[in-house]
Scaffold this active site. Structure first.
Site, mmCIF file in Angstrom:
data_model
loop_
_atom_site.group_PDB
_atom_site.id
_atom_site.type_symbol
_atom_site.label_atom_id
_atom_site.label_comp_id
_atom_site.label_asym_id
_atom_site.label_seq_id
_atom_site.Cartn_x
_atom_site.Cartn_y
_atom_site.Cartn_z
ATOM 1 N N THR A 67 0.848 -1.189 0.000
ATOM 2 C CA THR A 67 0.000 0.000 0.000
ATOM 3 C C THR A 67 0.892 1.250 0.000
ATOM 4 O OG1 THR A 67 -0.210 -0.133 2.404
ATOM 5 C CG2 THR A 67 -1.959 -1.167 1.098
ATOM 6 N N THR A 99 1.591 4.397 1.602
ATOM 7 C CA THR A 99 2.438 4.890 2.691
ATOM 8 C C THR A 99 3.354 3.795 3.212
ATOM 9 O OG1 THR A 99 0.779 6.535 3.307
ATOM 10 C CG2 THR A 99 2.426 5.973 4.980
ATOM 11 N N CYS A 100 2.830 2.584 3.297
ATOM 12 C CA CYS A 100 3.616 1.457 3.806
ATOM 13 C C CYS A 100 4.834 1.188 2.925
ATOM 14 C CB CYS A 100 2.740 0.205 3.892
ATOM 15 S SG CYS A 100 1.231 0.440 4.849
ATOM 16 N N SER A 101 4.642 1.277 1.608
ATOM 17 C CA SER A 101 5.710 0.970 0.659
ATOM 18 C C SER A 101 6.651 2.141 0.399
ATOM 19 C CB SER A 101 5.119 0.514 -0.678
ATOM 20 O OG SER A 101 4.487 -0.734 -0.532
ATOM 21 N N LEU A 158 8.120 0.901 5.558
ATOM 22 C CA LEU A 158 9.130 -0.158 5.407
ATOM 23 C C LEU A 158 10.488 0.417 4.990
ATOM 24 C CD1 LEU A 158 10.050 -3.105 5.407
ATOM 25 C CD2 LEU A 158 8.998 -3.343 3.131
#
Length: 160
Positions: A46, A48-50, A54
């Protein structure tokens, strides 16, 4: 009720991909006798996560380990195949351990679920990070909905 600082991490089973395939990871054993910088995201791949979450932990992994962190782990309510693919695409190998909470059991036990059904994602994990020392939550950083600040690698580095 959500987990709090000073609480023992609840017993649950996560999954990690290995060269031999998926391997169960018991949280009781995983967090025992060491310091883990643990963060959770609503979904692998997703935005923001990517783009931020992370990558920040990958970038700061050496700094965290220099401050006494034995392992950095990322968890999402995704299956282990997705978590493995996401870790490979982000070049996380050797820096961040990718753990799957496929059924959301650990997330539920922590009391940190997120209803993302409005986005077609079902029950997921809230965005959070925690420092776990010998199975006990030493720091807990839960984001407000839509935010990305207190669960970042930069924020956590200041807590170590």
């Amino acid at each position: 009720m959500a987990v709090s600082v000073g609480d023992k991490v609840p017993s649950a089973q996560l999954t990690q991909m290995t060269a031999d395939g998926p391997r169960p990871v018991a949280t009781d054993e995983y967090f025992k006798d060491r310091t883990v910088a643990f963060f959770a995201v609503p979904g692998a791949f997703t935005p923001t996560c990517s783009a931020k979450h992370l990558p920040g932990f990958i970038e700061k992994s050496d700094d965290m380990k220099a401050k006494g962190v034995d392992e950095i782990a990322c968890m999402s309510v995704n299956d282990t195949f997705v978590m493995d693919a996401w870790g490979k695409s982000a070049d996380a190998d050797g820096k961040v351990t990718m753990l799957a909470d496929g059924n959301g059991d650990f997330t539920k036990a922590l009391g940190l679920t997120l209803d993302a059904s409005g986005f077609g994602m079902g029950q997921r994990s809230q965005r959070f990070s925690m420092i776990v020392r010998d199975g006990t939550v030493a720091e807990l950083n839960v984001e407000a909905p839509g935010d990305f600040r207190v669960s970042s690698a930069e924020h956590m580095l200041g807590q170590l």
